[in-house]
Design a protein around this motif. Structure first.
Motif, PDB file in Angstrom:
ATOM      1  N   MET A   1       0.838  -1.208   0.000  1.00 48.21           N
ATOM      2  CA  MET A   1       0.000   0.000   0.000  1.00 48.21           C
ATOM      3  C   MET A   1       0.864   1.246   0.000  1.00 48.21           C
ATOM      4  O   MET A   1       0.651   2.190  -0.748  1.00 48.21           O
ATOM      5  N   GLY A   2       1.931   1.226   0.878  1.00 50.32           N
ATOM      6  CA  GLY A   2       2.828   2.367   0.960  1.00 50.32           C
ATOM      7  C   GLY A   2       3.525   2.622  -0.360  1.00 50.32           C
ATOM      8  O   GLY A   2       3.723   3.761  -0.776  1.00 50.32           O
ATOM      9  N   GLY A   3       3.902   1.507  -1.045  1.00 51.18           N
ATOM     10  CA  GLY A   3       4.580   1.634  -2.340  1.00 51.18           C
ATOM     11  C   GLY A   3       3.688   2.297  -3.355  1.00 51.18           C
ATOM     12  O   GLY A   3       4.126   3.133  -4.148  1.00 51.18           O
ATOM     13  N   GLN A   4       2.391   1.931  -3.330  1.00 48.18           N
ATOM     14  CA  GLN A   4       1.449   2.510  -4.285  1.00 48.18           C
ATOM     15  C   GLN A   4       1.258   3.999  -3.996  1.00 48.18           C
ATOM     16  O   GLN A   4       1.189   4.822  -4.900  1.00 48.18           O
ATOM     17  N   ALA A   5       1.187   4.351  -2.689  1.00 48.83           N
ATOM     18  CA  ALA A   5       0.995   5.750  -2.311  1.00 48.83           C
ATOM     19  C   ALA A   5       2.183   6.599  -2.749  1.00 48.83           C
ATOM     20  O   ALA A   5       2.011   7.704  -3.278  1.00 48.83           O
ATOM     21  N   SER A   6       3.401   6.075  -2.543  1.00 49.48           N
ATOM     22  CA  SER A   6       4.590   6.844  -2.946  1.00 49.48           C
ATOM     23  C   SER A   6       4.676   6.949  -4.456  1.00 49.48           C
ATOM     24  O   SER A   6       5.117   7.957  -5.000  1.00 49.48           O
ATOM     25  N   SER A   7       4.218   5.881  -5.153  1.00 48.91           N
ATOM     26  CA  SER A   7       4.208   5.917  -6.616  1.00 48.91           C
ATOM     27  C   SER A   7       3.246   6.987  -7.111  1.00 48.91           C
ATOM     28  O   SER A   7       3.550   7.742  -8.036  1.00 48.91           O
ATOM     29  N   MET A   8       2.040   7.066  -6.497  1.00 48.34           N
ATOM     30  CA  MET A   8       1.056   8.077  -6.891  1.00 48.34           C
ATOM     31  C   MET A   8       1.570   9.473  -6.566  1.00 48.34           C
ATOM     32  O   MET A   8       1.378  10.418  -7.329  1.00 48.34           O
ATOM     33  N   ALA A   9       2.265   9.601  -5.429  1.00 52.37           N
ATOM     34  CA  ALA A   9       2.807  10.905  -5.036  1.00 52.37           C
ATOM     35  C   ALA A   9       3.834  11.389  -6.052  1.00 52.37           C
ATOM     36  O   ALA A   9       3.908  12.580  -6.364  1.00 52.37           O
ATOM     37  N   SER A  10       4.616  10.438  -6.598  1.00 51.97           N
ATOM     38  CA  SER A  10       5.653  10.817  -7.571  1.00 51.97           C
ATOM     39  C   SER A  10       5.052  11.314  -8.885  1.00 51.97           C
ATOM     40  O   SER A  10       5.720  11.967  -9.667  1.00 51.97           O
ATOM     41  N   LEU A  11       3.757  10.989  -9.093  1.00 47.23           N
ATOM     42  CA  LEU A  11       3.093  11.427 -10.329  1.00 47.23           C
ATOM     43  C   LEU A  11       2.385  12.769 -10.180  1.00 47.23           C
ATOM     44  O   LEU A  11       1.845  13.296 -11.151  1.00 47.23           O
ATOM     45  N   GLN A  12       2.373  13.320  -8.953  1.00 50.08           N
ATOM     46  CA  GLN A  12       1.725  14.615  -8.749  1.00 50.08           C
ATOM     47  C   GLN A  12       2.490  15.702  -9.510  1.00 50.08           C
ATOM     48  O   GLN A  12       3.710  15.782  -9.444  1.00 50.08           O
ATOM     49  N   GLY A  13       1.731  16.511 -10.240  1.00 48.71           N
ATOM     50  CA  GLY A  13       2.368  17.581 -11.012  1.00 48.71           C
ATOM     51  C   GLY A  13       2.963  17.110 -12.326  1.00 48.71           C
ATOM     52  O   GLY A  13       3.554  17.893 -13.065  1.00 48.71           O
ATOM     53  N   VAL A  14       2.818  15.812 -12.609  1.00 47.95           N
ATOM     54  CA  VAL A  14       3.361  15.258 -13.860  1.00 47.95           C
ATOM     55  C   VAL A  14       2.275  15.259 -14.929  1.00 47.95           C
ATOM     56  O   VAL A  14       1.161  14.771 -14.698  1.00 47.95           O
ATOM     57  N   HIS A  15       2.585  15.816 -16.072  1.00 53.23           N
ATOM     58  CA  HIS A  15       1.674  15.731 -17.220  1.00 53.23           C
ATOM     59  C   HIS A  15       2.516  15.523 -18.476  1.00 53.23           C
ATOM     60  O   HIS A  15       3.284  16.401 -18.866  1.00 53.23           O
ATOM     61  N   VAL A  16       2.382  14.363 -19.067  1.00 50.05           N
ATOM     62  CA  VAL A  16       3.178  14.005 -20.241  1.00 50.05           C
ATOM     63  C   VAL A  16       2.397  14.361 -21.502  1.00 50.05           C
ATOM     64  O   VAL A  16       1.224  13.991 -21.627  1.00 50.05           O
ATOM     65  N   VAL A  17       3.030  15.061 -22.403  1.00 50.91           N
ATOM     66  CA  VAL A  17       2.404  15.361 -23.697  1.00 50.91           C
ATOM     67  C   VAL A  17       3.075  14.510 -24.763  1.00 50.91           C
ATOM     68  O   VAL A  17       4.311  14.460 -24.848  1.00 50.91           O
ATOM     69  N   VAL A  18       2.258  13.827 -25.543  1.00 49.98           N
ATOM     70  CA  VAL A  18       2.736  12.982 -26.641  1.00 49.98           C
ATOM     71  C   VAL A  18       2.294  13.643 -27.947  1.00 49.98           C
ATOM     72  O   VAL A  18       1.095  13.812 -28.182  1.00 49.98           O
TER      73      VAL A  18
END
Length: 375
Positions: A1-18
């Motif tokens: 659960m902690g791993g998933q939370a830290s993974s989601m936190a690392s995606l905050q502010g991330v927006h990838v444009v393709v």
């Protein structure tokens, strides 16, 4: 659960444009979607074009609808239709024709190559109008008693084979400026086999010659008994001329910003991680990446996997993945009933290529990738 939370936190502010919804673009989009990334996929059309089937769509009425797959049904609001005219690396934005601005934390450029219709269809168009364009062209092929295909690279070879297979009674001539046909990266034996299949099907070959007045000739429209002359003094008459030459890197979206990172042909210089040199948050994927290998859908998909993995790795602080070229794998569909090619540098039997590619042109893979049902 902690791993998933830290993974989601690392995606905050991330927006990838393709930028670009070809094979590399949709592979990147699906990886970003399944990874929980916020992303925007941009393409000038509203449907993915399964380009390897474009030539059959040109000659077989009713086939084109299987070659276009709507983006919105797969990517929803993460898809935006438009043409990117500029990238601003200072503000980390892409600017679309009409002024729309989209912010990115990471950018994946998958702009592909541009070239002549029917092999390429890089035009702002709706799904239905794109299909209709191919349907209209197939009528031009039907109306012609003789067809001249200019260019004997892989596209020209496949084009000539498609026409002669669908309409064996038509006269089909293939003219090529070199003696050897198809891609130089292919084994000599495979290129020879491609020539053999064309001759077997009844395609007439004019090798080592160029059309003198190509720029003055009407392409893709049936005009009975059009006169064509070559640089070797050969004259012939034909009803329909199809050009399969002049592929170029589609650099329009980024040329103004990345002139210092571009190769002579317009492709972007990348490092082993497929990052554009000098820009750690920008990746080039597929044909627009200056990687020494044939320009193929298969490679674009591999590039996309590396690019998305490296965005994830960079956010986690993990080592980046390197892209390594391998032995050439390439299959040429010679009509629906034949084919030539090689796998990992080894020549394949014709019946295997026909089974593996030529019958369906790998359309099933794109429909599966887009998670939609083929009509």
């Amino acid at each position: 659960m902690g791993g998933q939370a830290s993974s989601m936190a690392s995606l905050q502010g991330v927006h990838v444009v393709v930028v670009g919804g070809g094979f590399g673009g949709i592979a990147a989009g699906q990886q970003l979607k399944s990874g929980g990334f916020s992303f925007t996929l941009i393409d000038m059309r509203d449907a993915f074009h399964h380009n390897p089937a474009a030539l059959r769509a040109s000659v077989q009425p009713g086939f084109a609808r299987r070659t276009f797959i709507p983006y919105a049904e797969t990517f929803g609001d993460s898809f935006v239709q438009g043409r990117v005219v500029r990238v601003d690396t200072d503000s980390q934005t892409v600017i679309l024709e009409g002024g729309k601005v989209i912010q990115y934390s990471h950018l994946i450029l998958c702009t592909g190559t541009d070239g002549t219709f029917p092999g390429k269809f890089n035009t702002t168009a709706s799904y239905q109008s794109a299909i209709q364009t191919y349907e209209d062209f197939s009528k031009q092929v039907q109306a012609a008693d003789s067809v001249l295909v200019v260019g004997g690279g892989s596209t020209g070879v496949e084009m000539a084979a498609e026409i002669k297979t669908e309409y064996p009674e038509k006269k089909v001539v293939l003219i090529h400026s070199r003696i050897a046909l198809a891609d130089p990266e292919l084994l000599h034996s495979v290129r020879q086999e491609a020539k053999h299949v064309l001759v077997e099907k009844g395609v007439e070959l004019l090798l080592g010659q160029k059309v003198l007045n190509l720029s003055e000739l009407q392409l893709n429209v049936t005009q009975k008994n059009t006169e064509v002359t070559t640089d070797r003094g050969t004259s012939l008459t034909t009803d329909l001329i199809i050009s399969c030459v002049g592929l170029k890197i589609n650099s329009a979206a980024y040329a103004s910003c990345f002139s210092g990172s571009m190769a002579e042909n317009g492709a972007l210089n990348v490092n082993e991680h497929l990052q554009v040199k000098g820009h750690s948050i920008i990746y080039a994927v597929g044909d627009c990446a200056d990687v020494n290998e044939p320009k193929m859908a298969y490679h674009a998909t591999l590039h996309a996997n590396v690019a998305v993995s490296n965005i994830r790795n960079s956010l986690r602080g993990s080592p980046l993945t390197s892209y390594r070229t391998g032995n050439v794998t390439m299959l040429l569909a010679m009509g629906h009933d034949d084919g030539v090619g090689q796998f990992n540098g080894f020549k394949l039997p014709r019946f295997l290529v026909a089974l593996g590619k030529s019958r369906d042109l790998l359309l099933w893979k794109s429909w599966r990738e887009m998670q939609q049902k083929q009509p």
